[in-house]
Design an enzyme around this catalytic site. Structure first.
Site, PDB file in Angstrom:
ATOM      1  N   ARG A 269      33.143  -5.500  85.904  1.00  0.00           N
ATOM      2  CA  ARG A 269      34.217  -5.063  86.979  1.00  0.00           C
ATOM      3  C   ARG A 269      33.170  -4.351  87.971  1.00  0.00           C
ATOM      4  O   ARG A 269      32.508  -3.510  87.900  1.00  0.00           O
ATOM      5  CB  ARG A 269      34.941  -4.098  86.082  1.00  0.00           C
TER       6      ARG A 269
ATOM      7  N   ASP B  65      33.324   1.759  80.596  1.00  0.00           N
ATOM      8  CA  ASP B  65      33.319   2.205  81.924  1.00  0.00           C
ATOM      9  C   ASP B  65      32.123   2.776  82.202  1.00  0.00           C
ATOM     10  O   ASP B  65      31.212   2.784  81.304  1.00  0.00           O
ATOM     11  CB  ASP B  65      34.101   3.614  81.970  1.00  0.00           C
TER      12      ASP B  65
HETATM   13  P1  FDA Z   1      37.702   3.507  98.935  1.00  0.00           P
HETATM   14  O1  FDA Z   1      37.826   4.844  98.384  1.00  0.00           O
HETATM   15  O2  FDA Z   1      37.182   3.297 100.262  1.00  0.00           O
HETATM   16  O3  FDA Z   1      39.154   3.238  99.334  1.00  0.00           O
HETATM   17  C1  FDA Z   1      39.918   2.043  99.999  1.00  0.00           C
HETATM   18  C2  FDA Z   1      41.503   2.520 100.333  1.00  0.00           C
HETATM   19  O4  FDA Z   1      42.298   2.453  99.072  1.00  0.00           O
HETATM   20  C3  FDA Z   1      41.542   3.883 101.037  1.00  0.00           C
HETATM   21  O5  FDA Z   1      41.441   3.775 102.336  1.00  0.00           O
HETATM   22  C4  FDA Z   1      43.290   4.348 100.653  1.00  0.00           C
HETATM   23  O6  FDA Z   1      44.078   3.288 101.397  1.00  0.00           O
HETATM   24  C5  FDA Z   1      43.165   3.729  99.268  1.00  0.00           C
HETATM   25  N1  FDA Z   1      42.729   4.904  98.096  1.00  0.00           N
HETATM   26  C6  FDA Z   1      41.435   4.696  97.462  1.00  0.00           C
HETATM   27  N2  FDA Z   1      41.734   5.821  96.876  1.00  0.00           N
HETATM   28  C7  FDA Z   1      42.875   6.411  96.890  1.00  0.00           C
HETATM   29  C8  FDA Z   1      43.486   7.513  96.381  1.00  0.00           C
HETATM   30  N3  FDA Z   1      42.782   8.200  95.470  1.00  0.00           N
HETATM   31  N4  FDA Z   1      44.734   7.926  96.702  1.00  0.00           N
HETATM   32  C9  FDA Z   1      45.462   7.161  97.546  1.00  0.00           C
HETATM   33  N5  FDA Z   1      44.778   6.039  98.329  1.00  0.00           N
HETATM   34  C10 FDA Z   1      43.528   5.790  97.941  1.00  0.00           C
HETATM   35  N6  FDA Z   1      34.311   4.386  89.175  1.00  0.00           N
HETATM   36  C11 FDA Z   1      33.234   4.530  88.529  1.00  0.00           C
HETATM   37  O7  FDA Z   1      32.232   5.318  88.916  1.00  0.00           O
HETATM   38  N7  FDA Z   1      33.187   4.199  87.078  1.00  0.00           N
HETATM   39  C12 FDA Z   1      34.222   3.495  86.636  1.00  0.00           C
HETATM   40  O8  FDA Z   1      33.949   3.000  85.704  1.00  0.00           O
HETATM   41  C13 FDA Z   1      35.067   3.294  87.538  1.00  0.00           C
HETATM   42  N8  FDA Z   1      36.332   2.256  86.925  1.00  0.00           N
HETATM   43  C14 FDA Z   1      37.105   1.932  87.627  1.00  0.00           C
HETATM   44  C15 FDA Z   1      38.033   0.929  87.330  1.00  0.00           C
HETATM   45  C16 FDA Z   1      39.020   0.453  87.944  1.00  0.00           C
HETATM   46  C17 FDA Z   1      40.100  -0.436  87.843  1.00  0.00           C
HETATM   47  C18 FDA Z   1      39.124   0.887  89.671  1.00  0.00           C
HETATM   48  C19 FDA Z   1      40.083   0.484  90.473  1.00  0.00           C
HETATM   49  C20 FDA Z   1      38.234   1.744  89.809  1.00  0.00           C
HETATM   50  C21 FDA Z   1      37.386   2.433  89.241  1.00  0.00           C
HETATM   51  N9  FDA Z   1      36.342   3.530  89.420  1.00  0.00           N
HETATM   52  C22 FDA Z   1      34.980   3.668  88.559  1.00  0.00           C
HETATM   53  C23 FDA Z   1      36.565   3.992  90.596  1.00  0.00           C
HETATM   54  C24 FDA Z   1      35.869   3.509  92.013  1.00  0.00           C
HETATM   55  O9  FDA Z   1      34.444   3.702  91.697  1.00  0.00           O
HETATM   56  C25 FDA Z   1      36.279   4.098  93.206  1.00  0.00           C
HETATM   57  O10 FDA Z   1      35.928   5.695  93.286  1.00  0.00           O
HETATM   58  C26 FDA Z   1      37.772   4.155  93.542  1.00  0.00           C
HETATM   59  O11 FDA Z   1      38.185   2.666  93.162  1.00  0.00           O
HETATM   60  C27 FDA Z   1      38.055   4.128  95.076  1.00  0.00           C
HETATM   61  O12 FDA Z   1      37.304   3.265  95.757  1.00  0.00           O
HETATM   62  P2  FDA Z   1      37.852   1.889  96.456  1.00  0.00           P
HETATM   63  O13 FDA Z   1      36.952   0.840  96.178  1.00  0.00           O
HETATM   64  O14 FDA Z   1      39.286   1.814  96.102  1.00  0.00           O
HETATM   65  O15 FDA Z   1      37.534   2.307  98.074  1.00  0.00           O
END
Ligand code: FDA
Length: 311
Positions: free
Chosen positions: A187, A137
């Site tokens: 990732r 991570d």
């Molecule tokens: P965004 O936050 O813009 O969300 C897009 C859409 O997804 C939203 O409009 C909503 O519909 C849905 N959604 C997102 N979050 C939601 C929630 N909490 N509840 C409900 N719906 C939600 N970060 C980091 O700093 N270090 C790391 O090592 C990792 N590792 C990691 C692994 C994996 C497999 C994932 C999927 C994510 C991470 N992250 C992470 C977290 C990442 O940086 C980020 O904070 C979250 O994935 C949210 O970003 P999105 O890309 O989903 O977009």
């Protein structure tokens, strides 16, 4: 702004105590966290497997300030990998593990990097024994260089170790170029920590544009991109870029967090794509939960209710 304020408030011991004890927290926690023990994580990985989804499991806990705690975390990962193997979930990395280096010693003031490397190595050895993989991570920007250095060292013996890159950091497009080589598993996520303007994009649109630039580099490269986002536009763009580059469905994968857009996870898997779900488990769920709450204003209501025990 709300996200930053929430992350700041959450650092108070008073708030932490109230949230951990509040009954409503449990309901919110259950949605995002598999449970507190190894069998909970294995059970959820099995359930996901039954709906064609892969998994990556994170034993919660970060910024370990004690060497024994770091070793206990290492041992939990080893036990987890063995338990996954017993249930035939580990082979070909169907269930793998995600490791925060600060949970296995990186944050220790003395020899932190060496201790984290040694513990991460033991986890990699266990993963190799059962045919699984490990992804490191990525934490806040002060640890990025050290984490990538540890990745380089681990990959000398375990070339399948993956890393996370965060599109909110200015440096990440260049890091993607460095890591887009054959056998490299990256990732790509947006990033979840509160970072200063000097190192990170602050505006959501800039973070998304950076994500697309990074995706282009990874999809055009020779590595194995892991598209970690729930953002429907980014998922669509990733599919289009993979098609444009002539990638087969087994040469990249999508990843989402447990409890977020589960219906979409199943649809992506049913369309023949590889879909991996990040499963957190463990007693130390507070920091993880706060980051999930901070990402979405709709979740804030549950969170605030938990503070006043009115859930
Ligand atoms: P965004 O936050 O813009 O969300 C897009 C859409 O997804 C939203 O409009 C909503 O519909 C849905 N959604 C997102 N979050 C939601 C929630 N909490 N509840 C409900 N719906 C939600 N970060 C980091 O700093 N270090 C790391 O090592 C990792 N590792 C990691 C692994 C994996 C497999 C994932 C999927 C994510 C991470 N992250 C992470 C977290 C990442 O940086 C980020 O904070 C979250 O994935 C949210 O970003 P999105 O890309 O989903 O977009």
């Amino acid at each position: 702004m709300l996200r930053g304020a929430l992350l700041q408030v959450s650092e108070s011991d008073l708030v932490r105590g109230a949230v951990v004890k509040a009954p409503v927290s449990r309901g919110v926690v259950q949605r995002y966290v598999a449970g507190e023990k190894v069998p909970d994580a294995v059970r959820v990985a099995g359930e996901l497997r039954a709906t064609n989804r892969l998994s990556t499991i994170d034993y919660l806990g970060e910024d370990t300030a004690d060497r024994h705690q770091a070793e206990a975390t290492r041992d939990t990962y080893v036990a987890l990998l063995e338990a996954l193997s017993d249930e035939d979930l580990a082979r070909f990395g169907a269930a793998e593990v995600s490791v925060k280096l600060s949970a296995v010693g990186q944050a220790l003031s003395q020899d932190g990097d060496a201790i984290a490397l040694e513990n991460a190595r033991a986890i990699c050895e266990a993963a190799q024994r059962v045919g699984s993989t490990v992804t490191l991570d990525m934490e806040d920007h002060t640890t990025t260089d050290r984490t990538l250095e540890t990745l380089r060292t681990l990959r000398e013996d375990f070339p399948w170790v993956g890393a996370v890159l965060q599109s909110y950091l200015h440096r990440t497009e260049s890091d993607c170029r460095d890591l887009a080589y054959e056998g490299s598993r990256v990732r790509l996520c947006k990033g979840a920590y509160k970072e200063p303007e000097s190192v990170a994009f602050q505006d959501g649109t800039d973070v998304d544009l950076s994500y697309v630039r990074c995706l282009k580099v990874l999809m055009a490269g020779d590595g194995y991109p892991m598209v970690a986002s729930h953002d429907p536009r980014l998922v669509e763009i990733a599919q289009a870029l993979a098609g444009h580059e002539g990638r087969s469905p087994d040469s990249y994968e999508f990843q989402m967090l447990l409890g977020i857009r589960s219906g979409e996870q199943k649809r992506i898997a049913d369309r023949g794509h590889q879909m991996r779900v990040y499963i957190p488990f463990g007693e130390d769920w507070y920091g993880y939960l706060v980051r999930r709450m901070a990402e979405r204003p709709a979740n804030l209501q549950f969170f605030l209710r938990s503070l006043v025990g009115n859930g």
